[in-house]
Design an enzyme around this catalytic site. Sequence first.
Site, mmCIF file in Angstrom:
data_model
loop_
_atom_site.group_PDB
_atom_site.id
_atom_site.type_symbol
_atom_site.label_atom_id
_atom_site.label_comp_id
_atom_site.label_asym_id
_atom_site.label_seq_id
_atom_site.Cartn_x
_atom_site.Cartn_y
_atom_site.Cartn_z
ATOM 1 N N LYS A 136 -7.549 8.096 -0.905
ATOM 2 C CA LYS A 136 -8.809 8.523 -0.247
ATOM 3 C C LYS A 136 -9.396 9.777 -0.894
ATOM 4 O O LYS A 136 -9.570 10.815 -0.243
ATOM 5 C CB LYS A 136 -8.573 8.762 1.239
ATOM 6 C CG LYS A 136 -8.092 7.547 2.017
ATOM 7 C CD LYS A 136 -8.116 7.791 3.509
ATOM 8 C CE LYS A 136 -7.659 6.601 4.318
ATOM 9 N NZ LYS A 136 -6.218 6.309 4.226
ATOM 10 N N LEU A 137 -9.704 9.698 -2.189
ATOM 11 C CA LEU A 137 -10.206 10.882 -2.900
ATOM 12 C C LEU A 137 -11.587 11.298 -2.396
ATOM 13 O O LEU A 137 -12.409 10.466 -2.022
ATOM 14 C CB LEU A 137 -10.274 10.604 -4.408
ATOM 15 C CG LEU A 137 -8.967 10.283 -5.124
ATOM 16 C CD1 LEU A 137 -9.169 10.323 -6.635
ATOM 17 C CD2 LEU A 137 -7.850 11.220 -4.743
ATOM 18 N N ASP A 173 -3.429 4.376 -1.847
ATOM 19 C CA ASP A 173 -4.326 4.829 -0.772
ATOM 20 C C ASP A 173 -4.403 6.359 -0.783
ATOM 21 O O ASP A 173 -3.712 7.027 -0.021
ATOM 22 C CB ASP A 173 -3.760 4.302 0.560
ATOM 23 C CG ASP A 173 -4.624 4.640 1.753
ATOM 24 O OD1 ASP A 173 -5.767 5.082 1.574
ATOM 25 O OD2 ASP A 173 -4.134 4.454 2.891
ATOM 26 N N ASP A 233 -14.033 14.710 -3.636
ATOM 27 C CA ASP A 233 -14.181 16.013 -4.304
ATOM 28 C C ASP A 233 -15.479 15.960 -5.108
ATOM 29 O O ASP A 233 -16.231 14.982 -4.992
ATOM 30 C CB ASP A 233 -12.949 16.266 -5.202
ATOM 31 C CG ASP A 233 -12.659 17.763 -5.386
ATOM 32 O OD1 ASP A 233 -13.615 18.534 -5.593
ATOM 33 O OD2 ASP A 233 -11.476 18.150 -5.331
ATOM 34 N N ARG A 273 2.974 -1.342 10.930
ATOM 35 C CA ARG A 273 4.035 -1.450 11.926
ATOM 36 C C ARG A 273 4.399 -2.860 12.386
ATOM 37 O O ARG A 273 5.591 -3.128 12.616
ATOM 38 C CB ARG A 273 3.714 -0.532 13.117
ATOM 39 C CG ARG A 273 3.945 0.923 12.756
ATOM 40 C CD ARG A 273 3.229 1.873 13.693
ATOM 41 N NE ARG A 273 1.793 1.847 13.476
ATOM 42 C CZ ARG A 273 0.932 2.642 14.093
ATOM 43 N NH1 ARG A 273 1.352 3.497 15.001
ATOM 44 N NH2 ARG A 273 -0.354 2.566 13.827
ATOM 45 N N LYS A 330 0.850 -1.193 0.000
ATOM 46 C CA LYS A 330 0.000 0.000 0.000
ATOM 47 C C LYS A 330 0.881 1.236 0.000
ATOM 48 O O LYS A 330 1.770 1.370 0.845
ATOM 49 C CB LYS A 330 -0.900 0.004 1.237
ATOM 50 C CG LYS A 330 -1.788 1.248 1.339
ATOM 51 C CD LYS A 330 -2.819 1.111 2.447
ATOM 52 C CE LYS A 330 -2.337 1.590 3.796
ATOM 53 N NZ LYS A 330 -2.141 3.050 3.894
ATOM 54 N N THR A 362 -10.969 5.664 11.159
ATOM 55 C CA THR A 362 -10.856 5.124 12.525
ATOM 56 C C THR A 362 -10.434 6.202 13.518
ATOM 57 O O THR A 362 -10.556 6.026 14.721
ATOM 58 C CB THR A 362 -9.855 3.941 12.580
ATOM 59 O OG1 THR A 362 -8.738 4.272 11.760
ATOM 60 C CG2 THR A 362 -10.475 2.671 12.087
ATOM 61 N N ARG A 371 -2.929 -6.678 14.549
ATOM 62 C CA ARG A 371 -1.848 -6.878 15.519
ATOM 63 C C ARG A 371 -1.784 -8.358 15.862
ATOM 64 O O ARG A 371 -2.811 -9.009 15.965
ATOM 65 C CB ARG A 371 -2.115 -6.056 16.802
ATOM 66 C CG ARG A 371 -2.123 -4.527 16.584
ATOM 67 C CD ARG A 371 -0.743 -4.008 16.216
ATOM 68 N NE ARG A 371 -0.709 -2.564 15.955
ATOM 69 C CZ ARG A 371 -0.868 -2.003 14.755
ATOM 70 N NH1 ARG A 371 -1.099 -2.750 13.683
ATOM 71 N NH2 ARG A 371 -0.798 -0.695 14.610
HETATM 72 O O1 C5P Z 1 0.965 0.449 11.308
HETATM 73 P P1 C5P Z 1 -0.452 -0.016 11.131
HETATM 74 O O2 C5P Z 1 -0.578 -1.520 10.974
HETATM 75 O O3 C5P Z 1 -1.386 0.547 12.180
HETATM 76 O O4 C5P Z 1 -0.878 0.611 9.720
HETATM 77 C C1 C5P Z 1 -2.183 0.554 9.210
HETATM 78 C C2 C5P Z 1 -2.255 1.226 7.873
HETATM 79 O O5 C5P Z 1 -3.623 1.254 7.450
HETATM 80 C C3 C5P Z 1 -1.789 2.684 7.878
HETATM 81 O O6 C5P Z 1 -1.211 2.949 6.606
HETATM 82 C C4 C5P Z 1 -3.075 3.469 8.046
HETATM 83 O O7 C5P Z 1 -3.012 4.741 7.469
HETATM 84 C C5 C5P Z 1 -4.060 2.588 7.276
HETATM 85 N N1 C5P Z 1 -5.469 2.763 7.673
HETATM 86 C C6 C5P Z 1 -5.917 2.559 8.957
HETATM 87 N N2 C5P Z 1 -7.236 2.736 9.275
HETATM 88 C C7 C5P Z 1 -8.110 3.123 8.341
HETATM 89 C C8 C5P Z 1 -7.670 3.348 7.025
HETATM 90 C C9 C5P Z 1 -6.337 3.149 6.718
HETATM 91 O O8 C5P Z 1 -5.135 2.190 9.825
HETATM 92 N N3 C5P Z 1 -9.386 3.253 8.643
#
Ligand code: C5P
Length: 234
Positions: A60-61, A58, A63, A210, A32, A118, A180
């Site tokens: 997220k448009l 990613d 407009d 992460r 992504k 979120t 996680r």
């Molecule tokens: O590091 P982590 O696993 O939390 O990353 C989650 C990824 O998913 C990040 O790039 C974050 O911007 C994206 N994301 C998210 N929640 C959303 C939409 C996208 O965590 N609702």
Amino acid sequence: MAKDVIIALDFPGEVQALAFLEKFGPLRPYVKVGMELYFASPRLVSILKNRGHRVFLDMKLHDIPNTVKGAMAQISQMGVDMVNLHAAGGREMMEAALEGLTRPEGSRPLLIAVTQLTSTGPEMLEKELLISKPMEETVLHYAKNAAAAGLDGVVCSALEAQRIKEACGAHFVTVTPGIRFNGPSGDDQKRVATPGFARENGGDYIVVGRPITRIDDPKAAYERCLQEFLGGSL
Ligand code: C5P
């Protein structure tokens, strides 16, 4: 339906992102590319595609319909595999996006909607955005709007994936971040799930940042994700 693990390349630039991917040897994970990385290096998407990665852009448009349609037509030329927009832009905008994205011969990347971010909590929904319905109902309603507009699916929590499939159909794709290995880890993600839970609860794609990008052996973490999410189909 295709199921896969998507690695969120949340890096500040091309050098860091490519150095990270070096650690995967011949593997070419689905990745992504978000706003930070794209604005740092617009050419990176074509580098990744040429190397054999699938790419979720990613952006997220959100407009007016005509502007989003034009932007999607450009994105369509980039050869990405998945792109997204905000369902809050409305049905007409989503339909225009789909039209812009569709190539003359009929093919197009998957088009996915973001329902509520979120980072938006119930209090913000009610007091700042003046949306009086509960979060869950709002998310489900936006998902139904996206399905009615012909979109392929939504980004949602793994905790919501099953309900969204029940409301919008089994074919409606769920892309779930907030993954996680061992429950909450004390970072900014509040509603988290393990790869195994996401699989059980109807997730089609998990987006993992992460837990893969910020550890010593990212390849091992990625393979663990694949194993737990795809289970026996590996
Ligand atoms: O590091 P982590 O696993 O939390 O990353 C989650 C990824 O998913 C990040 O790039 C974050 O911007 C994206 N994301 C998210 N929640 C959303 C939409 C996208 O965590 N609702």
